[in-house]
Design an enzyme around this catalytic site. Structure first.
Site, PDB file in Angstrom:
ATOM      1  N   LYS A  22       0.828  -1.213   0.000  1.00 16.51           N
ATOM      2  CA  LYS A  22       0.000   0.000   0.000  1.00 16.51           C
ATOM      3  C   LYS A  22       0.858   1.257   0.000  1.00 16.51           C
ATOM      4  CE  LYS A  22      -1.851   1.749   4.020  1.00 16.51           C
ATOM      5  NZ  LYS A  22      -1.613   3.190   4.190  1.00 16.51           N
ATOM      6  N   CYS A 116      -5.238   7.971   8.933  1.00 15.07           N
ATOM      7  CA  CYS A 116      -5.749   7.414  10.187  1.00 15.07           C
ATOM      8  C   CYS A 116      -5.543   8.379  11.339  1.00 15.07           C
ATOM      9  CB  CYS A 116      -5.022   6.108  10.510  1.00 15.07           C
ATOM     10  SG  CYS A 116      -5.555   4.717   9.514  1.00 15.07           S
ATOM     11  N   ASP A 304       3.631   0.314  12.214  1.00 12.35           N
ATOM     12  CA  ASP A 304       2.420  -0.247  11.601  1.00 12.35           C
ATOM     13  C   ASP A 304       2.159  -1.692  12.023  1.00 12.35           C
ATOM     14  OD1 ASP A 304       2.219   2.164  10.327  1.00 12.35           O
ATOM     15  OD2 ASP A 304       2.985   1.451   8.409  1.00 12.35           O
TER      16      ASP A 304
HETATM   17  N1  EPU Z   1       6.014  14.146  11.414  1.00 13.54           N
HETATM   18  C1  EPU Z   1       6.063  15.487  11.751  1.00 13.54           C
HETATM   19  N2  EPU Z   1       6.128  16.399  10.735  1.00 13.54           N
HETATM   20  C2  EPU Z   1       6.133  16.037   9.446  1.00 13.54           C
HETATM   21  C3  EPU Z   1       6.078  14.677   9.110  1.00 13.54           C
HETATM   22  C4  EPU Z   1       6.017  13.743  10.131  1.00 13.54           C
HETATM   23  O1  EPU Z   1       6.057  15.843  12.924  1.00 13.54           O
HETATM   24  O2  EPU Z   1       6.167  16.931   8.591  1.00 13.54           O
HETATM   25  C5  EPU Z   1       5.915  13.122  12.477  1.00 13.54           C
HETATM   26  C6  EPU Z   1       4.546  12.445  12.421  1.00 13.54           C
HETATM   27  O3  EPU Z   1       3.586  13.171  13.138  1.00 13.54           O
HETATM   28  C7  EPU Z   1       4.827  11.101  13.032  1.00 13.54           C
HETATM   29  C8  EPU Z   1       6.278  10.824  12.578  1.00 13.54           C
HETATM   30  O4  EPU Z   1       6.834  12.088  12.234  1.00 13.54           O
HETATM   31  O5  EPU Z   1       4.781  11.219  14.414  1.00 13.54           O
HETATM   32  C9  EPU Z   1       6.423   9.866  11.431  1.00 13.54           C
HETATM   33  O6  EPU Z   1       5.673  10.310  10.343  1.00 13.54           O
HETATM   34  P1  EPU Z   1       6.018   9.952   8.834  1.00 13.54           P
HETATM   35  O7  EPU Z   1       6.009  11.197   8.043  1.00 13.54           O
HETATM   36  O8  EPU Z   1       7.222   9.066   8.763  1.00 13.54           O
HETATM   37  O9  EPU Z   1       4.764   9.092   8.440  1.00 13.54           O
HETATM   38  P2  EPU Z   1       3.868   9.235   7.154  1.00 13.54           P
HETATM   39  O10 EPU Z   1       4.708   9.470   5.951  1.00 13.54           O
HETATM   40  O11 EPU Z   1       2.747  10.154   7.449  1.00 13.54           O
HETATM   41  C10 EPU Z   1       4.007   6.700   6.480  1.00 13.54           C
HETATM   42  C11 EPU Z   1       2.979   5.630   6.288  1.00 13.54           C
HETATM   43  C12 EPU Z   1       2.411   5.243   7.638  1.00 13.54           C
HETATM   44  C13 EPU Z   1       3.539   4.773   8.542  1.00 13.54           C
HETATM   45  C14 EPU Z   1       4.640   5.845   8.631  1.00 13.54           C
HETATM   46  C15 EPU Z   1       5.847   5.396   9.404  1.00 13.54           C
HETATM   47  C16 EPU Z   1       2.106   6.178   4.113  1.00 13.54           C
HETATM   48  C17 EPU Z   1       0.964   6.680   3.304  1.00 13.54           C
HETATM   49  N3  EPU Z   1       1.925   6.130   5.419  1.00 13.54           N
HETATM   50  O12 EPU Z   1       3.285   7.786   7.075  1.00 13.54           O
HETATM   51  O13 EPU Z   1       1.529   4.174   7.390  1.00 13.54           O
HETATM   52  O14 EPU Z   1       3.036   4.534   9.834  1.00 13.54           O
HETATM   53  O15 EPU Z   1       5.062   6.226   7.310  1.00 13.54           O
HETATM   54  O16 EPU Z   1       6.401   4.263   8.848  1.00 13.54           O
HETATM   55  O17 EPU Z   1       3.133   5.797   3.575  1.00 13.54           O
HETATM   56  C18 EPU Z   1      -0.260   2.738   7.841  1.00 13.54           C
HETATM   57  O18 EPU Z   1       0.000   2.165   6.760  1.00 13.54           O
HETATM   58  O19 EPU Z   1      -1.067   2.262   8.693  1.00 13.54           O
HETATM   59  C19 EPU Z   1       0.393   4.009   8.140  1.00 13.54           C
HETATM   60  C20 EPU Z   1      -0.059   4.858   9.053  1.00 13.54           C
END
Ligand code: EPU
Length: 417
Positions: A22, A116, A304
């Site tokens: 995904k 989520c 995750d």
């Molecule tokens: N964060 C910030 N500022 C930002 C970006 C992130 O503070 O600008 C914080 C977030 O709040 C969080 C942490 O950094 O506490 C990690 O966030 P990250 O940006 O790595 O996550 P994401 O890109 O939003 C993706 C996956 C998530 C997965 C995370 C970590 C996608 C669409 N989503 O999210 O997947 O948990 O990386 O591996 O790729 C899931 O599949 O259930 C899911 C939530």
């Protein structure tokens, strides 16, 4: 309302084949915007997050041909118009359109993404990357208007190795003028898949999989084809299920290296798993013992998989401690596990799981995607009937979950009422 009904405690045998990831597919699709020609993406999972991205592409007047698990996208002649909030808030990955449209057209108007409800999830690091490349951002309520006369390669120092901010920095810089360096980049395997795709189009991205990624901007990107990598979170979820209920249950199409942190922890808990090149054989373990787990960015233990693992930890003898370091609010599954008979205490960012406890069928909710996966696992091991409500969250991320589990002997159905 859709719900899942499970009659638990059945032995599972046969093969479960893992689908495309995904979190790769949801970035590969917006990456098509950056290309000047048609692209082919194979092994795309059939989940509702993909439908939401397709809706955005169609809204922008891209040409799409989606058959089975293949998508052909021609986004060479799209209209770069404001993406409505109702669509962007359906999923987190909608903000990959922000960077892709900015990277190609130097202008984008879009709303805050969805995703989520597991924590605050700000996008400050993504915006920091855009600003470093020379963009100006006007933020009004939930809406972002982002413009750049020219995007110019720069040094982007991320405060944390955010997956989304890393991908967005790549998308925004891949056609910029000059060299961009992303420091403190995320190392998740999905980012390799995304960079491979762009490099096949003619991009120049190096260092993916390390903390420093270098992107040398190019003027055009040409047609390319990519296979989505197997979903490591889906694979991990089914390996956990096999550890609880498997009888030579084969989890096929897995890259074991991608779930090494989970496999190591399961072995520490006395799981009965055998690892092969591209599959894992699981058998029910009767003497599981408590373990301690802390979530980390890749290659650490994936956040995750934290909630799916919690269902298994209820079956381990002793007190397990599970610490969530990535999100502030990823324990919404605990209330429902406890309703089913577990003994779990929440203590700030750590939960203490006292096992082994018998679980009993109950009416529970999927509060988010991975919490839903946790409740499916709990239902599969529980005595009696479990009803899981709000399962749209689960269907966002697990392709054919009902069919995959039914095919190996689970009594699980989906109902619409
Ligand atoms: N964060 C910030 N500022 C930002 C970006 C992130 O503070 O600008 C914080 C977030 O709040 C969080 C942490 O950094 O506490 C990690 O966030 P990250 O940006 O790595 O996550 P994401 O890109 O939003 C993706 C996956 C998530 C997965 C995370 C970590 C996608 C669409 N989503 O999210 O997947 O948990 O990386 O591996 O790729 C899931 O599949 O259930 C899911 C939530």
């Amino acid at each position: 309302m859709k719900r899942i009904i499970i009659d638990g405690n059945r032995e599972l045998k046969g093969t479960i084949k893992i689908s495309g990831a995904k979190n790769s597919a949801v970035a590969l699709i917006p990456a098509s915007i950056l290309c000047d020609e048609e692209v082919n993406i194979n092994n795309v999972p059939n989940i509702s997050d993909i439908e939401a991205l397709e809706e955005i592409l169609l809204y922008l007047n891209a040409k799409i041909d989606r058959k089975d698990n293949k998508i052909i996208i021609d986004a060479s002649n799209i209209d770069n118009k404001e993406i409505p909030e109702e669509i962007s808030k359906k999923l987190r990955a909608s903000y990959y359109f922000m960077s892709a449209l900015l990277g190609k057209y130097k202008h984008v108007e879009m709303y805050f993404p969805g995703g989520c409800n597991i924590g605050k999830r700000p996008i400050d690091q993504t915006l920091k990357g855009f600003r470093a490349l020379g963009a100006t951002i006007v933020e009004e309520d939930n809406k972002y208007k982002i413009d750049a006369e020219e995007l110019i390669g720069a040094e982007i120092n991320l405060d944390m190795p955010s997956v989304g901010a890393t991908v967005n920095a790549i998308f925004a810089s891949v056609r910029a003028k000059g060299v961009t360096t992303i420091n403190n980049a995320a190392k998740e395997p999905e980012i390799n898949n995304i960079a491979d795709f762009l490099n096949k189009m003619g991009a120049k991205i190096e260092g993916v999989g390390t903390s420093t990624i270098t992107i040398t901007g190019v003027k055009h990107l040409h047609k390319a084809e990519i296979d989505v990598i197997p979903d490591r979170i889906e694979a991990g979820t089914y390996v956990i299920i096999g550890t609880l209920l498997g009888k030579n249950l084969k989890i096929d199409n897995v890259i074991p290296e991608h779930i090494e942190s989970l496999l190591d922890k399961l072995k520490e808990a006395n799981a009965n798993i055998e690892i092969f090149d591209n599959y894992v054989i699981t058998n029910k373990s009767n003497n599981l013992k408590a373990i301690d787990v802390i979530t980390k960015g890749y290659p650490g233990f994936a956040t995750d998989l934290q909630q799916p693992l919690t269902a298994l930890l209820t079956q381990c003898k002793g007190i397990s401690h599970l610490t969530e370091t990535i999100y502030e609010n990823r324990f919404n599954n605990v209330e429902y596990l406890n309703k089913m008979g577990s003994n779990i205490e929440i203590n700030n960012r750590t939960i203490n799981i006292k096992g082994k406890t018998k679980l009993y069928g109950e009416i529970v909710k999927a509060t988010d995607l991975r919490a839903g996966a946790c409740m499916v696992i709990a239902g599969l091991i529980a005595e009696g009937r479990t009803t899981i409500e709000d399962i749209d969250h689960v269907l966002r991320g697990y392709e054919n979950i009902i069919e995959k589990l039914s095919n190996v002997g689970a009594k699980i159905t989906k109902e619409e009422i």
